[in-house]
Design an enzyme around this catalytic site. Structure first.
Site, PDB file in Angstrom:
ATOM      1  N   ARG A  82     -27.126   2.221  40.757  1.00 28.74           N
ATOM      2  CA  ARG A  82     -28.068   3.314  40.945  1.00 28.74           C
ATOM      3  C   ARG A  82     -28.768   3.747  39.661  1.00 28.74           C
ATOM      4  O   ARG A  82     -29.991   3.912  39.634  1.00 28.74           O
ATOM      5  CB  ARG A  82     -27.363   4.557  41.547  1.00 28.74           C
ATOM      6  N   THR A  83     -27.991   3.941  38.605  1.00 24.26           N
ATOM      7  CA  THR A  83     -28.599   4.488  37.396  1.00 24.26           C
ATOM      8  C   THR A  83     -29.637   3.514  36.841  1.00 24.26           C
ATOM      9  O   THR A  83     -30.769   3.892  36.530  1.00 24.26           O
ATOM     10  CB  THR A  83     -27.520   4.810  36.345  1.00 24.26           C
ATOM     11  N   LYS A 112     -22.945 -12.232  20.740  1.00 30.13           N
ATOM     12  CA  LYS A 112     -22.810 -12.930  19.451  1.00 30.13           C
ATOM     13  C   LYS A 112     -22.240 -11.989  18.394  1.00 30.13           C
ATOM     14  O   LYS A 112     -22.144 -12.359  17.225  1.00 30.13           O
ATOM     15  CB  LYS A 112     -24.182 -13.437  18.985  1.00 30.13           C
ATOM     16  N   ARG A 133     -26.191   2.756  28.545  1.00 29.44           N
ATOM     17  CA  ARG A 133     -24.849   3.005  29.115  1.00 29.44           C
ATOM     18  C   ARG A 133     -23.863   2.175  28.314  1.00 29.44           C
ATOM     19  O   ARG A 133     -24.080   0.983  28.080  1.00 29.44           O
ATOM     20  CB  ARG A 133     -24.790   2.609  30.590  1.00 29.44           C
ATOM     21  N   HIS A 161     -22.796  12.189  31.443  1.00 25.44           N
ATOM     22  CA  HIS A 161     -23.810  11.448  32.209  1.00 25.44           C
ATOM     23  C   HIS A 161     -24.879  12.474  32.594  1.00 25.44           C
ATOM     24  O   HIS A 161     -24.998  12.877  33.750  1.00 25.44           O
ATOM     25  CB  HIS A 161     -23.135  10.843  33.447  1.00 25.44           C
TER      26      HIS A 161
HETATM   27  C1  NCD Z   1     -21.089   7.076  38.148  1.00 24.83           C
HETATM   28  C2  NCD Z   1     -20.914   6.637  36.719  1.00 24.83           C
HETATM   29  O1  NCD Z   1     -21.275   5.518  36.339  1.00 24.83           O
HETATM   30  O2  NCD Z   1     -20.403   7.467  35.969  1.00 24.83           O
HETATM   31  N1  NCD Z   1     -22.021   6.341  38.854  1.00 24.83           N
HETATM   32  C3  NCD Z   1     -23.356   6.647  38.727  1.00 24.83           C
HETATM   33  O3  NCD Z   1     -23.918   6.624  37.652  1.00 24.83           O
HETATM   34  N2  NCD Z   1     -24.003   7.023  39.827  1.00 24.83           N
HETATM   35  C4  NCD Z   1     -19.820   7.306  38.865  1.00 24.83           C
HETATM   36  C5  NCD Z   1     -18.781   6.225  38.955  1.00 24.83           C
HETATM   37  O4  NCD Z   1     -18.932   5.123  38.422  1.00 24.83           O
HETATM   38  O5  NCD Z   1     -17.770   6.497  39.597  1.00 24.83           O
END
Ligand code: NCD
Length: 334
Positions: A82-83, A112, A133, A161
């Protein structure tokens, strides 16, 4: 999983960050988005208004050229559906383009041995902003200290997040029509769940009651609980979702974060602690919502999806509108 190169410690670094661009009203132009601590209710309202406009624009014409000519790099050292997709969709619907390093950094020079610092200093040669991320807490701040383009934190380990928390809060407001006066229950992995950390901190700015439901070993970190207490909110912790189901306006359910456990036996013990079922929801208010940042791995039964109170896929869609608003703001176009 690929061995990650070491990060520089924060102490080792001197900030190389550019000052914010002068003369811009939203306060986000040229800025990193690292933590929800950067957002006060006025800025949140501003972003929400822009997100509503984005929703209207998408409904009317699907896309615009607001960010035409801008490039976004998406750098994901952890899995994402999703993100990453919503940032990409957001950028493309605004006419911009994307460098997607989202299918596993093993295909980039990270494998590398390139450090995060060098990777972001490379990507900023091509891109106007970088979504990151990474599995380590504080990694987004490290990247921001090296990069001169904005870094958007899309999850730094068990840290924060922030863009998810904004879309969660936006969903609550859109679904229930307000934020103040609500009773919000967070359920599941409150210790490692970065979405819970960010959303809880955002909610301390509103007049809400908070209920934290978790097994003992997955309780909310003390530092965040102290923020809640300092904000003077009505708060309680429990192990049992039955204690909160009748009064909750928002049931925010989360996955137990398997990847953060050193001891998998401990994960096995707590992984199926909570299951939200139609029977449980019979005891909930008629007007309440069930949210989940997703992915779910059994915490919410599929049968719940038919309940109009199940708002988690509407929450997913809001993610794109919020990220459109944030990208436009950071890039000086909102
Ligand atoms: C979450 C995350 O990556 O922190 N997912 C997201 O970004 N929608 C929650 C999760 O991974 O449980």
């Amino acid at each position: 999983m690929t061995q990650l190169p070491p990060l520089f410690s924060l102490d080792e670094m001197k900030s190389k960050h550019e000052p914010p661009h002068p003369g811009i009203s939203n306060g986000l132009t040229g800025q990193d988005i690292l933590s929800v601590n950067q957002f006060d209710p006025d800025l949140i309202d501003y972003i929400f208004s822009r997100a509503v406009e984005m929703r209207e624009m998408v409904a009317k014409s699907g896309a615009s050229d607001l960010l035409k000519g801008f490039v976004l790099a998406c750098l994901f050292y952890e899995p994402s559906t999703r993100t990453s997709s919503s940032f990409i969709a957001a950028m493309e619907r605004l006419g911009g383009s994307v460098i997607p390093i989202t299918q596993g950094v093993q295909f980039s020079s990270v494998s590398k041995g390139e450090t995060l610092a060098d990777t972001v200093r490379t990507l900023e040669q091509y891109a106007d902003a970088i979504v990151l991320r990474h599995p380590e807490i504080g990694s987004a701040k490290v990247a921001a200290d090296y990069a001169s383009v904005p870094i958007l934190n899309a999850g730094d380990g068990a840290g924060e997040h922030p863009t998810q928390a904004l879309l969660d809060l936006f969903t609550i407001r859109e679904e229930l029509g307000r934020l103040n006066g609500l009773k919000v229950a967070m359920v599941g992995d409150l210790r490692f769940g970065r979405t819970v950390h960010s959303l809880t901190k955002l909610l301390t700015q509103y007049d809400v009651s908070l209920r934290f439901v978790s097994p003992e070993i997955l309780r909310l970190p003390l530092t965040i609980m102290n923020d809640v207490i300092d904000a003077g909110l009505n708060v309680r912790e429990t192990h049992d979702v039955a204690d909160v189901i009748e009064n909750a306006d928002v049931l925010y359910v989360t996955r137990v974060q398997k990847e953060r456990f050193n001891d998998l036996a401990q994960y096995e013990e707590v992984k199926s602690h909570y299951e939200i079922t139609p029977e449980l929801l019979e005891r909930a208010k008629e007007k309440m919502i069930v949210l989940h940042p997703l992915p779910r791995v059994g915490e919410i039964h599929y049968a719940v999806d038919h309940d109009p109170r199940a708002a988690y896929f509407r929450q997913v869609q809001n993610g794109m509108f919020i990220r459109m608003a944030l990208l436009a703001a950071v890039l000086g176009k909102a």
